[in-house]
Design a protein around this motif. Sequence first.
Motif, mmCIF file in Angstrom:
data_model
loop_
_atom_site.group_PDB
_atom_site.id
_atom_site.type_symbol
_atom_site.label_atom_id
_atom_site.label_comp_id
_atom_site.label_asym_id
_atom_site.label_seq_id
_atom_site.Cartn_x
_atom_site.Cartn_y
_atom_site.Cartn_z
ATOM 1 N N LEU A 609 0.834 -1.206 0.000
ATOM 2 C CA LEU A 609 0.000 0.000 0.000
ATOM 3 C C LEU A 609 0.868 1.256 0.000
ATOM 4 O O LEU A 609 0.580 2.248 -0.691
ATOM 5 C CB LEU A 609 -0.901 -0.024 1.234
ATOM 6 C CG LEU A 609 -2.085 0.939 1.295
ATOM 7 C CD1 LEU A 609 -3.033 0.713 0.134
ATOM 8 C CD2 LEU A 609 -2.815 0.765 2.630
ATOM 9 N N SER A 610 1.972 1.225 0.742
ATOM 10 C CA SER A 610 2.894 2.359 0.798
ATOM 11 C C SER A 610 3.515 2.620 -0.561
ATOM 12 O O SER A 610 3.626 3.770 -1.004
ATOM 13 C CB SER A 610 3.993 2.092 1.831
ATOM 14 O OG SER A 610 3.459 1.824 3.106
ATOM 15 N N LEU A 611 3.943 1.551 -1.233
ATOM 16 C CA LEU A 611 4.565 1.688 -2.543
ATOM 17 C C LEU A 611 3.601 2.314 -3.537
ATOM 18 O O LEU A 611 3.986 3.175 -4.346
ATOM 19 C CB LEU A 611 5.024 0.313 -3.034
ATOM 20 C CG LEU A 611 5.768 0.280 -4.378
ATOM 21 C CD1 LEU A 611 7.086 1.026 -4.283
ATOM 22 C CD2 LEU A 611 6.012 -1.156 -4.809
ATOM 23 N N VAL A 612 2.332 1.938 -3.476
ATOM 24 C CA VAL A 612 1.338 2.451 -4.420
ATOM 25 C C VAL A 612 1.028 3.920 -4.145
ATOM 26 O O VAL A 612 1.109 4.781 -5.036
ATOM 27 C CB VAL A 612 0.053 1.599 -4.362
ATOM 28 C CG1 VAL A 612 -1.085 2.287 -5.117
ATOM 29 C CG2 VAL A 612 0.308 0.218 -4.938
ATOM 30 N N LEU A 613 0.682 4.250 -2.907
ATOM 31 C CA LEU A 613 0.212 5.601 -2.606
ATOM 32 C C LEU A 613 1.326 6.640 -2.657
ATOM 33 O O LEU A 613 1.104 7.774 -3.093
ATOM 34 C CB LEU A 613 -0.463 5.628 -1.236
ATOM 35 C CG LEU A 613 -1.852 4.980 -1.172
ATOM 36 C CD1 LEU A 613 -2.397 4.974 0.243
ATOM 37 C CD2 LEU A 613 -2.824 5.693 -2.116
ATOM 38 N N LEU A 614 2.534 6.286 -2.217
ATOM 39 C CA LEU A 614 3.630 7.262 -2.253
ATOM 40 C C LEU A 614 4.127 7.511 -3.672
ATOM 41 O O LEU A 614 4.900 8.440 -3.902
ATOM 42 C CB LEU A 614 4.780 6.794 -1.363
ATOM 43 C CG LEU A 614 4.490 6.771 0.143
ATOM 44 C CD1 LEU A 614 5.705 6.286 0.913
ATOM 45 C CD2 LEU A 614 4.050 8.139 0.647
ATOM 46 N N SER A 688 7.113 5.655 3.974
ATOM 47 C CA SER A 688 8.287 5.502 3.108
ATOM 48 C C SER A 688 9.215 4.419 3.654
ATOM 49 O O SER A 688 9.918 3.756 2.891
ATOM 50 C CB SER A 688 9.035 6.830 2.982
ATOM 51 O OG SER A 688 9.699 7.172 4.192
ATOM 52 N N TYR A 689 9.212 4.229 4.957
ATOM 53 C CA TYR A 689 10.018 3.176 5.585
ATOM 54 C C TYR A 689 9.574 1.798 5.084
ATOM 55 O O TYR A 689 10.404 0.964 4.704
ATOM 56 C CB TYR A 689 9.886 3.268 7.100
ATOM 57 C CG TYR A 689 10.750 2.309 7.876
ATOM 58 C CD1 TYR A 689 11.995 2.703 8.363
ATOM 59 C CD2 TYR A 689 10.346 1.003 8.126
ATOM 60 C CE1 TYR A 689 12.801 1.837 9.069
ATOM 61 C CE2 TYR A 689 11.139 0.121 8.820
ATOM 62 C CZ TYR A 689 12.366 0.550 9.303
ATOM 63 O OH TYR A 689 13.161 -0.340 9.992
ATOM 64 N N PHE A 690 8.272 1.579 5.074
ATOM 65 C CA PHE A 690 7.756 0.268 4.659
ATOM 66 C C PHE A 690 7.846 0.091 3.144
ATOM 67 O O PHE A 690 8.062 -1.023 2.666
ATOM 68 C CB PHE A 690 6.319 0.099 5.146
ATOM 69 C CG PHE A 690 6.187 0.223 6.639
ATOM 70 C CD1 PHE A 690 6.715 -0.744 7.470
ATOM 71 C CD2 PHE A 690 5.585 1.317 7.211
ATOM 72 C CE1 PHE A 690 6.626 -0.638 8.855
ATOM 73 C CE2 PHE A 690 5.487 1.448 8.592
ATOM 74 C CZ PHE A 690 6.018 0.469 9.412
#
Length: 920
Positions: A609-614, A688-690
């Motif tokens: 989810l982090s990779l997609v939204l950021l 961004s960490y994840f």
Amino acid sequence: MIPSFLKKRIFKAPVVNNITDTTQNSDANKVDNTTYNKAPINQLYRKISGQVLDVAVKPKLLGELPEFDADDQTLTFYVLQDYSRSNSILVDLQTQEYQLPPALIGVEDSAHYIDENAAIIFLHHPKGKDNKLSPRLSRLVAASLQYPDLQIRLVPVSILWGRAPEKEDSLFKLLMTDNWQDPSITKQLFNIGVMGRDTFVQFHPAQDLRTVIHDSLYDGSEELDGFANEAVTFDSTSSPNTDDTAFNNKDNRHALVPAANANRELVRLLQQQLNVYLDKQRASMLGPDLSDRRNLVDKLIYSPAIKHAIESETTATGITEREARSVAKGYANEMVNDYSYPIIRIFDRFLTWLWTQLYDGVDVHHFERVRELAMDHEIIYVPCHRSHVDYLLLSYVIYKRGLSIPYVAAGDNLDVPVLGPFLRGAVAFFIRRSFRGNALYTAVLREYMHTLITRKTPIEYFIEGGRSRSGRLLPPKLGMIAMTVHSQLRQTNKPVVFIPTYIGYERIMEGGTYIGELKGKPKESESLLGLLKVGRKIERIFGNVHLSFGSPLHLSDFMQKFDVPANSIPADRTDTPLDDKASAMVDNIGVKIMQNINKAAVVNPVSLLSLVLLSAPKAALDEEICREQIALYQGIARQMPYSDDTVITDMSPQHIIDYGIKLKLIERIPHILGDIIQVAEKQAALLSYFRNNILHVFILLSFLAALVARNGRIERSRLDGIVSQLYPFLQSELFLHYPAHGLTETLNRKIENMLSHGLIVELSDDVLSVPDANSSCYQQLEVLATPVGQSLERYFMTLALLAQQGSGNLTAEEVVDLCHLLGQRLSVLYADDIPDFFDRALFLSFVNALLRLDYLQKEEETGLLTFDKRIDDIAHYAKYVLSPDMMQILQQVASLDEEAIAHAITEIGNKKQRKFGRKR
């Protein structure tokens, strides 16, 4: 037909021979028949004892259960080392609970004359011949040799009443021993009452008896070669299926005596193999006895290696030998573990409670590969380091799955009152953060490591040196690996195997601290205060945590690759340096460990989810588009996995979104045209960490997407050339495992993956193009192209700084420090203020890669960096990926005049000096 008395004699007599000499008297027959017609544990006793034991004992099952085909006609027997009624009943209860073939029900196979009262084999049985050979195993071996179609499986079973590796002469262990023999009822009841709640049972993989016999007969050993043929001769000439007169013929009978002796020896060897197997399993579960700390310290100090180190210390410093020995003993007392089983049990119960408070679950992947190696290898666990709780969590998982807890190398900053003794009694041995130049301390640490390794103690250390603040792996610190190699080259015992271990979280307790440190706040050391701060967050929701054990790395394979001979270092010295080959091997091991950690990554819901939204503008997407992008990432990752060890969440895209909302990392904004999913306030930096945990899985796809998206269309050959030039820097930063020599093939497979998902379009003449600008695939391509941007921006900014300042004007440290400052400034002025963009470690990694690939050279005397026009050639490729506006911004930010550089370098130096003063 075989006379009934011969059936009893052959298959029930408590003798090893598969044929009993007919000259024995009839009284012996009566004794034998009486002995084996009477069940050792009758069904009434079994039922009553089982009910009592079930109340008093709550065993914990370790490892995986063996799987049997329901239609399989194979006879199953459980193998225990020592005769014990309580163990028999305990195994029977476990077989009932897990629906395995029963242990205390008679096993009968009339076709093969098998008639046993129970399905348990005791390797040390009081009714065995000289209490050495198991009667039941002897009968089963005889039957297997006589009937080729008979199928028997053996399931070795380990039972531990407690898991303390106490010394053999300990009174406590004598009282607690599980080797109960009649009439020691008091001891038996004591063990059940005291240790009943701390009992462990493990069913090991089943072994086919016929295969074990065959391997024993034909393993090539001289001991077996002499009688293997005799045993086979017996099998072919003396089967009970032959005419009965064969058994009454004296000549035939005497001809069978050598075969009978051979079978006795065979049973002995089989029993020995099973004993060794169970002993090794027990050792892997308990670990070696290192409980007597004082004796261990004394053995260290008076070992030949430390004696030599003490002599060298007296020569170098002028102190007396007694003083040097006292200093060495002080060092040993600082570091040596003080294993305490009561403390282990306290930690077990506390951590069981803690994980249920912190996490929804602990997901473990690929653990069985560790179990397979633990019995015959010296295990070195090398996990990534992301949180205070890493070592507790990893040790807990290992312990709960039935293996010995590793001894963990911990910084001496954790050796504080209250906490220090508990950690030392459970998992930790403490080492100083820095001891460069202290030869005696180094010698003591090396000798302690050597002692642990030669005693077959599993060890764990974090080769990153400290916790990652950005979520990426840090460059490996090779000191502990070098000590491990040094020990193995001094004395080869068990073969050493490294177990790279990935640890992934969905929320992290130190998140806020990490963000502050990346933005310039002083780093908080791992301390009791830090752990207490973490403890305040127990009531928060942290989702699941994931442990994935990567592909093992065998030290022997590296030794063969680098031509490093075994036992090539004197056994009685710690100060013998590693030669160039061994040093190169250590470097390679460090890189391979990091690569295998990343190969074992878990793409969990939060990281995905982090990779997609950021990657989306303003960190927000329409909910339907968000679902589609998540599904796309899952699809491309599954179609072409980063590695066979990589785990992709099987949670649906909608559930992933709902899960992120539950963890309060993202939020849903209702809208009449469709709900919007966006990163929650102040959570972007944390997410961004994840994202960085799994960035390596998608980075090449992102690079390819960026090249196509920024150029509209591009030839495959041009694309391959650009990626090949910049790949070594991405590989160094993210520890990518793809070899450079096979990169073109890898890129072609990834391009085909993208084509199959419609992300790019192939035109004629090997030209790749973007899809229609109004299509959903085009939007997905743009999102996929974003993650690689930050890495390329850092590279270009560094190259721009070097080009503008000129060759021979800056040192490597100055370049890294200046880039770190420029990154901070750029992030605040033009980017989203996500701090991992200006992580100092990333600039250091890039500069080191430039040095390693000879784009930069370092002058020996001054340390200044020199370079030629190839630096400009690399920077030239930036225009294919970065927008003109971004390139102009980077050029402006990197344009520093001499006065600005001098001021920045002075301020950085003052800051470092103040930091060093605080540490001292």
